[in-house]
Design a protein around this motif. Structure first.
Motif, PDB file in Angstrom:
ATOM      1  N   ASP A 281     -13.568   2.670  -0.040  1.00 28.73           N
ATOM      2  CA  ASP A 281     -13.868   2.893   1.377  1.00 28.73           C
ATOM      3  C   ASP A 281     -15.116   2.121   1.806  1.00 28.73           C
ATOM      4  O   ASP A 281     -15.711   2.423   2.831  1.00 28.73           O
ATOM      5  CB  ASP A 281     -14.055   4.390   1.667  1.00 28.73           C
ATOM      6  CG  ASP A 281     -15.120   5.015   0.781  1.00 28.73           C
ATOM      7  OD1 ASP A 281     -15.670   4.309  -0.082  1.00 28.73           O
ATOM      8  OD2 ASP A 281     -15.393   6.225   0.940  1.00 28.73           O
TER       9      ASP A 281
ATOM     10  N   PRO B 288      -7.212   3.975   5.514  1.00 28.86           N
ATOM     11  CA  PRO B 288      -6.368   2.846   5.102  1.00 28.86           C
ATOM     12  C   PRO B 288      -5.628   2.238   6.285  1.00 28.86           C
ATOM     13  O   PRO B 288      -5.333   2.935   7.261  1.00 28.86           O
ATOM     14  CB  PRO B 288      -5.370   3.488   4.133  1.00 28.86           C
ATOM     15  CG  PRO B 288      -5.375   4.940   4.438  1.00 28.86           C
ATOM     16  CD  PRO B 288      -6.690   5.273   5.068  1.00 28.86           C
TER      17      PRO B 288
ATOM     18  N   PHE C 238      -7.044  -0.204   0.448  1.00 30.28           N
ATOM     19  CA  PHE C 238      -7.942   0.944   0.450  1.00 30.28           C
ATOM     20  C   PHE C 238      -8.344   1.322  -0.977  1.00 30.28           C
ATOM     21  O   PHE C 238      -8.443   2.497  -1.333  1.00 30.28           O
ATOM     22  CB  PHE C 238      -7.301   2.131   1.173  1.00 30.28           C
ATOM     23  CG  PHE C 238      -8.319   3.120   1.702  1.00 30.28           C
ATOM     24  CD1 PHE C 238      -9.335   2.721   2.541  1.00 30.28           C
ATOM     25  CD2 PHE C 238      -8.249   4.466   1.349  1.00 30.28           C
ATOM     26  CE1 PHE C 238     -10.280   3.624   3.020  1.00 30.28           C
ATOM     27  CE2 PHE C 238      -9.179   5.389   1.836  1.00 30.28           C
ATOM     28  CZ  PHE C 238     -10.190   4.957   2.661  1.00 30.28           C
TER      29      PHE C 238
ATOM     30  N   LEU D 227       0.830  -1.214   0.000  1.00 28.98           N
ATOM     31  CA  LEU D 227       0.000   0.000   0.000  1.00 28.98           C
ATOM     32  C   LEU D 227       0.862   1.261   0.000  1.00 28.98           C
ATOM     33  O   LEU D 227       0.699   2.148  -0.839  1.00 28.98           O
ATOM     34  CB  LEU D 227      -0.907  -0.011   1.238  1.00 28.98           C
ATOM     35  CG  LEU D 227      -1.680   1.275   1.548  1.00 28.98           C
ATOM     36  CD1 LEU D 227      -2.830   1.457   0.555  1.00 28.98           C
ATOM     37  CD2 LEU D 227      -2.248   1.242   2.975  1.00 28.98           C
TER      38      LEU D 227
END
Ligand code: FAD
Length: 559
Positions: free
Chosen positions: A465, A471, A462, A427
């Motif tokens: 949402d 996140p 993420f 991420l």
């Protein structure tokens, strides 16, 4: 003529109601999917071996089973219908999005018919979900897609509300209308790391039998696989009997310390006190109600107050020592034996129950509702390729190399390694969520599209949402708090910038800054952005420089 029940590879349960009125059973071992990507050899071995054992188990139970091996379901169905053109096929609704329609079409194209039954292998039904979530089907043209093209959700769902609803509906760990113990959640007791001298209970081992060995040898020859070549570390249950023994072993030995150390990461200990049941549950070998009810019953027998048991202070905390199927069979269920077992604190029982009827069921419904857009959701517009360290484990970063090695060796890493290392690094590095999803799907023995996609794309990346307002992004300090990795890592967790600083730190701040427009206003990011605001221009310049260097090294495989 009685219908033929076609069971998929993740529906391997001999006690299904659907089997009761089936005249016979069809199993199709389709191989084509595994030609296209390098799946973990243990994952293919597990699925195919479990199917073959299930075939034999059903036959022993007196069922008439047709077992076909084919390149695709289409080919298998054609072969079956050539032989039995009048067969009435039935199928429990597949968990994978679109599969029901695809399979129905495929049968219809070959002149057959396919009736769909509810999938018994989830506890809650789509109707249960609608009762809680309400109907999204309001407009005349049908519901809007739940996840929009930009990744934002038309509606958001929170696990906690669902979890409480299901607790109330099922009565699990309930005391009338109230949760047992008075609280719904004891997670504040579930964030400890074990002391250095604590040894987790031994992992139960189900030694591969001849059929599993044969299957593994065939998998190795037939497919290009990923992960270890050896079967030495393979100890997953492949039959219902073994799955039941695995559940017994968990409840006896590991459940008492499950809660307390649930979020911990320890070098050389891939399993800690986790249940290791997801491979069996996701194959259908265990019905999800079974582990929940077993844990509830253990709490009734051996329950103590939240936090009232310290596994590290218990000399017998390492479990019963029974690590083979026979040993469990001998010891399991003996009333005398129970007296010697460690107590089950409420935070452990509740923590486990939440994973199952909260998270697992929740993820399944979110997936149902949010596909197909969920698989492509990319709210933060991230597009980097996954660093090569995810494939070869070759990195100096202790946390990452440890977690990737667990996946290569076992096709398994526990929840916190998945969330806070493997998906967190991807991420904040900026990897494409769909690529990350594919990596999880190929590498884990318990991975199926319905379960990786909400976990990886929504929770970990993420990409939308739909199920969380912020996140799960973390810097090195989280890893340092929850693990012993940083002490033996050449990177300095105390530093953010400059050579030798923990890569997670610069990536983390850079990620927040880069995604400020999307993230600053969302949910609970206020505190994080107050720290962003505290940094001056020269700090940001150094962070950006370090983050760029880290990304470059990661992409080159030199991190
Ligand atoms: P335990 O820690 O003992 O938990 C008990 C059970 O709860 C698990 O067996 C599982 O059935 C269930 N559970 C807990 N959390 C979840 C969850 N978020 N979603 C679904 N079930 C849950 N789980 C899979 O089954 N397959 C996957 O491919 C998978 N991929 C994941 C990817 C990411 C990025 C993340 C963050 C989580 C993923 N999970 C997946 C969820 C969870 O990490 C695993 O279910 C768990 O680690 C399995 O190990 P265990 O059986 O020892 O779990």
């Amino acid at each position: 003529d009685r219908p033929v029940l076609w069971l998929l590879g993740d529906q391997l349960n001999p006690d299904l109601d659907a089997l009761a009125d089936a005249g016979s059973v069809l199993l199709i071992e389709a191989h084509g999917f595994a030609d296209r990507k390098p799946y973990h050899a243990h994952k293919l071995t597990l699925v195919f071996s479990a199917m073959r054992h299930f075939r034999d188990d059903l036959r022993e139970r007196g069922h008439d089973v047709t077992y076909l091996r084919a390149d695709s379901f289409g080919e298998g169905v054609a072969e079956f219908l050539d032989d039995r053109p009048d067969a009435r096929l039935r199928l429990m609704r597949p968990a994978s999005h679109g599969a029901a329609d695809r399979l129905r079409e495929l049968v219809a194209d070959r002149g057959g018919s396919l009736e769909l039954l509810d999938n018994e292998l989830f506890w809650t039904t789509p109707a249960d979900w609608r009762e809680w979530a309400g109907d999204r089907d309001a407009s005349e043209s049908g519901p809007e897609p739940l996840v929009r093209a930009d990744g934002t959700a038309e509606r958001t769902f929170r696990q906690e509300g669902w979890y409480r609803h299901v607790r109330r509906e099922t009565g699990v760990l309930m005391d009338g209308d109230d949760p047992v113990g008075g609280e719904w959640n004891y997670d504040d007791l579930n964030r400890e790391t074990p002391p250095d001298d604590w040894e987790p209970p031994e992992r139960p081992r189900f030694e591969p039998d001849e059929l599993t060995r044969e299957t593994h040898a065939w998998v190795r020859e037939r497919f290009d696989t990923w992960g270890t070549d050896s079967l030495d570390a393979f100890a997953w249950p492949v039959t219902r009997e073994e799955a039941r023994a695995a559940l017994d072993a968990f409840v006896r030995d590991r459940l008492p310390s499950f809660g307390r150390y649930e979020d911990a990461m320890v070098t050389g200990e891939p399993f800690l006190s986790h249940s290791l049941l997801s491979p069996a549950i996701n194959l259908g070998l265990l019905d999800p109600r079974e582990p929940v009810r077993a844990v509830e019953a253990a709490y009734e027998d051996r329950g103590v107050e939240p936090g009232a048991y310290d596994p590290a202070a218990d000399p017998a905390g390492g479990g019963s020592g029974a690590t083979t199927l026979d040993a469990f069979a001998e010891g399991a269920g003996s009333a005398d034996g129970d007296a010697d077992l460690p107590p089950v604190p409420l935070n452990a029982a509740e923590g486990f129950v939440r994973q199952m009827i909260g998270w697992r069921e929740f993820m399944r419904h979110v997936y149902r509702e949010a596909m197909p857009a969920l698989a492509e959701a990319n709210r933060l517009d991230q597009s980097r390729e996954l660093p090569p360290a995810y494939w070869d484990g070759d990195t100096e970063m202790r946390c990452l190399s440890e977690a990737v090695d667990h996946v290569r060796e076992y096709g398994y890493a526990h929840h916190i390694e998945r969330l806070m290392v493997l998906s967190n690094v991807a991420l904040i590095y900026g990897a494409d969520p769909a690529d990350v999803n594919e990596w999880f799907h190929l590498g884990f023995v318990d991975a199926y599209h319905w379960v990786t996609t909400p976990n990886v794309v929504a929770m970990g990346s993420f990409g939308t949402d739909v199920l969380s307002s912020k996140p799960y992004a973390a810097s090195g300090s989280y890893v340092n708090r929850m693990s012993d990795h940083c002490a033996s890592c050449p990177y300095a967790v105390s530093r953010t910038t400059g050579e030798g600083a923990c890569p997670l730190n610069a990536l983390y701040w850079d990620f927040l800054k880069e995604n400020e427009e999307t993230l600053r206003g969302t949910g609970r990011m206020g505190l994080m952005y107050s720290h962003v605001d505290d940094k001056d221009e020269s700090e940001w310049a150094a962070i950006r420089e370090r983050a760029a260097a880290v990304r470059e090294m990661a992409a080159d495989g030199t991190l």
